[in-house]
Design an enzyme around this catalytic site. Structure first.
Site, PDB file in Angstrom:
ATOM      1  N   TRP A   1       0.828  -1.213   0.000  1.00 51.08           N
ATOM      2  CA  TRP A   1       0.000   0.000   0.000  1.00 51.08           C
ATOM      3  C   TRP A   1       0.859   1.258   0.000  1.00 51.08           C
ATOM      4  O   TRP A   1       0.561   2.215  -0.724  1.00 51.08           O
ATOM      5  CB  TRP A   1      -1.000  -0.009   1.157  1.00 51.08           C
ATOM      6  CG  TRP A   1      -2.084  -1.006   0.906  1.00 51.08           C
ATOM      7  CD1 TRP A   1      -2.354  -2.137   1.609  1.00 51.08           C
ATOM      8  CD2 TRP A   1      -3.036  -0.983  -0.179  1.00 51.08           C
ATOM      9  NE1 TRP A   1      -3.394  -2.829   1.047  1.00 51.08           N
ATOM     10  CE2 TRP A   1      -3.835  -2.149  -0.059  1.00 51.08           C
ATOM     11  CE3 TRP A   1      -3.284  -0.126  -1.245  1.00 51.08           C
ATOM     12  CZ2 TRP A   1      -4.880  -2.456  -0.942  1.00 51.08           C
ATOM     13  CZ3 TRP A   1      -4.312  -0.430  -2.137  1.00 51.08           C
ATOM     14  CH2 TRP A   1      -5.090  -1.580  -1.983  1.00 51.08           C
TER      15      TRP A   1
ATOM     16  N   ASP B   1      -1.402   6.874   6.596  1.00 46.01           N
ATOM     17  CA  ASP B   1      -2.504   6.069   6.059  1.00 46.01           C
ATOM     18  C   ASP B   1      -2.925   5.088   7.159  1.00 46.01           C
ATOM     19  O   ASP B   1      -2.178   4.161   7.488  1.00 46.01           O
ATOM     20  CB  ASP B   1      -2.021   5.318   4.802  1.00 46.01           C
ATOM     21  CG  ASP B   1      -3.087   4.380   4.232  1.00 46.01           C
ATOM     22  OD1 ASP B   1      -4.162   4.227   4.848  1.00 46.01           O
ATOM     23  OD2 ASP B   1      -2.832   3.782   3.156  1.00 46.01           O
TER      24      ASP B   1
ATOM     25  N   LYS C   1     -12.994  -1.060   6.879  1.00 50.25           N
ATOM     26  CA  LYS C   1     -12.333  -2.104   7.685  1.00 50.25           C
ATOM     27  C   LYS C   1     -12.920  -2.090   9.097  1.00 50.25           C
ATOM     28  O   LYS C   1     -13.538  -3.049   9.525  1.00 50.25           O
ATOM     29  CB  LYS C   1     -10.833  -1.867   7.797  1.00 50.25           C
ATOM     30  CG  LYS C   1     -10.160  -1.394   6.547  1.00 50.25           C
ATOM     31  CD  LYS C   1      -9.938  -2.499   5.566  1.00 50.25           C
ATOM     32  CE  LYS C   1      -9.025  -2.011   4.450  1.00 50.25           C
ATOM     33  NZ  LYS C   1      -8.969  -2.920   3.333  1.00 50.25           N
TER      34      LYS C   1
HETATM   35  C1  LIG Z   1      -3.567   0.441   4.067  1.00 50.03           C
HETATM   36  C2  LIG Z   1      -4.433   0.665   2.870  1.00 50.03           C
HETATM   37  N1  LIG Z   1      -4.299   1.807   2.187  1.00 50.03           N
HETATM   38  C3  LIG Z   1      -5.052   2.074   1.113  1.00 50.03           C
HETATM   39  C4  LIG Z   1      -5.987   1.168   0.662  1.00 50.03           C
HETATM   40  C5  LIG Z   1      -6.801   1.479  -0.546  1.00 50.03           C
HETATM   41  O1  LIG Z   1      -8.073   1.759  -0.129  1.00 50.03           O
HETATM   42  P1  LIG Z   1      -9.320   1.804  -1.103  1.00 50.03           P
HETATM   43  O2  LIG Z   1      -9.570   0.432  -1.577  1.00 50.03           O
HETATM   44  O3  LIG Z   1     -10.376   2.344  -0.197  1.00 50.03           O
HETATM   45  O4  LIG Z   1      -8.975   2.751  -2.194  1.00 50.03           O
HETATM   46  C6  LIG Z   1      -6.187  -0.026   1.355  1.00 50.03           C
HETATM   47  C7  LIG Z   1      -7.198  -0.997   0.902  1.00 50.03           C
HETATM   48  O5  LIG Z   1      -7.377  -2.050   1.435  1.00 50.03           O
HETATM   49  C8  LIG Z   1      -5.386  -0.284   2.483  1.00 50.03           C
HETATM   50  O6  LIG Z   1      -5.533  -1.408   3.166  1.00 50.03           O
END
Ligand SMILES: Cc1ncc(COP(=O)(O)O)c(C=O)c1O
Length: 416
Positions: free
Chosen positions: A115, A206, A231
């Site tokens: 991520w 994040d 989540k």
């Molecule tokens: C730590 C993290 N950051 C960003 C994201 C991306 O999020 P989204 O799917 O809401 O765009 C996720 C998705 O699981 C994630 O776990």
């Protein structure tokens, strides 16, 4: 309804508390006595206007968000924020330092998993001449030099003196590492190494997969904290932001002096100026998140969840260790650097992983398959995963270890 529900260890969208779902079903028919369902009511109604403010306040209260910061709701998920943080913070930096050569605007990224890597890749797309650099990379500290199997040591971090953005992902949902919640430990985020004479720092965290699961260390020192709701908080669709007010800038003014134009849906200022509703917000997702937050408050907020989640993860890591000692499981993360929310491991032996997943389903447990990019098993232990479900999984893992250990030595020992 309750009898047909199973233990859901999915990584997101993920389990929600059953009592909240029952309440939400009522709200779908009649939101707060309006006679109109929550998916049907205008976001401009006074009832929803009051509700979204109350929900933001529940977050403020439970995380002790200071008055220096706004709590906002946006859409576009974590991925939307990979872009938004770059655009808004580059605009801020330009307004603060209009004459700086472009390549001297530095975006510092801490890479600890897929991520943060995705966020870094997006920053490269949007940098507009600025320099995107790596402030730490956990792969450089892994045994094979290429795996996200742990956290970088503090000695592996170097931050720029006056960056436009410093980015880290607190919990890596796919690779299963997480910075420690206690400050000053070798696996905590190294706040003490951040530049000290650069004014208010553009620090971005994040928190997509750990938001509300425990207190956020040094929350007030962050410029932006963001998380998708899907989540720990509610259905997909709402993105929660905690933004320090100096990061809510006039992006058009920055564009007039050479900055990139910022899509209006990604600029923070219209959200801050309109109670998160410059346009139609994700009404239903915000509604259910609000119900979850009220329930959290009654239970004792993030302090309650910290203890609750600590107990659950300790049970799973303990049995994982037992399985490792017997050559049945293999953690994908170095000991002590694993996430509380997403525990990732392999099952050793030909076809053993598929057998593990099948056996789990037969016992009413789903969502355990690891992310497609890394395989293996991923146990997600978000707030709504009950202790009973966790105990059920732990008992199953113990039985599985016993069964595998009894299997002929050729399967376990050789393939381990
Ligand atoms: C730590 C993290 N950051 C960003 C994201 C991306 O999020 P989204 O799917 O809401 O765009 C996720 C998705 O699981 C994630 O776990």
């Amino acid at each position: 309804m309750a009898e047909s529900r199973i233990a859901n260890f999915g990584a997101g969208p993920s389990a929600l508390p059953e009592s909240v779902l029952v309440e939400a079903a009522k709200g779908l028919l009649n939101f707060n006595g309006t006679g109109i369902g929550i998916a049907e009511i205008s976001h401009r109604s006074k009832e929803f206007g009051a509700y979204i403010k109350e929900t933001a306040n529940l977050i403020r209260e439970q995380l002790d968000v200071p008055s220096t910061h706004e709590v906002l709701f946006m859409q576009g998920g974590g991925t939307g924020q990979f872009s938004a943080v770059v655009l808004n913070l580059l605009a801020r930096h330009r307004l603060l330092h209009p004459d700086l050569p472009e390549h001297d605007r530095i975006l510092d990224y801490v890479l600890t998993g897929s991520w943060s890597k995705a966020a870094y890749t997006e920053a490269m797309r949007l940098a507009h001449g600025a320099t995107v650099r790596i402030a730490a990379d956990s792969r450089a500290h892994s045994a094979d030099g290429k795996s996200f199997d742990g956290l970088p040591p503090h000695s592996g971090f170097t931050f720029s003196p006056n960056p436009a953005l410093i980015y880290y992902c607190e919990n890596e949902t796919v690779s299963g590492t997480q910075f420690a919640g206690e400050e000053g430990t070798p696996t905590s985020f190294p706040f003490h190494l951040l530049p000290t004479d650069a004014g208010l720092l553009p620090l971005v965290g994040d928190y997509s997969s750990s938001f509300m699961s425990r207190p956020i260390p040094r929350l007030a020192d962050h410029a932006i904290i963001y998380a998708g709701a899907q989540k720990n908080l509610g259905p997909a669709g709402a993105t929660i932001l905690i933004v320090r007010k100096d990061c809510i800038v006039d992006v058009d003014a920055a564009a007039k002096i050479g900055g990139a134009p910022v899509p209006i849906s990604l600029a923070y200022r219209p959200y801050a100026a309109n109670d998160s509703m410059p346009n139609t917000p994700s009404v239903l997702a915000i509604y259910i998140s609000g119900l979850v937050l009220k329930r959290n408050k009654a239970l004792g907020g993030v302090r309650y969840y910290e203890e609750f989640n600590r107990r659950k993860k300790e049970k799973v890591y303990e049995v994982l260790k037992e399985g490792e000692a017997r050559g049945v499981f293999k953690s994908k993360v170095r000991e002590g650097e694993g996430s509380w929310m997403n525990i990732v491991f392999g099952v050793l032996g030909d076809g053993a992983e598929a057998r593990f997943l099948e056996g789990a389903e037969l016992r009413g447990m789903k969502g355990l398959k690891g992310h497609r990019s890394v395989g293996g098993i991923r146990v997600s232990l978000y707030n709504a995963v009950t202790e009973e479900w966790t105990d059920q999984l732990v008992a199953y893992m113990r039985d599985f270890i016993a069964e595998q250990s009894e299997a002929p030595a050729t399967t376990t020992a050789m393939e381990a």
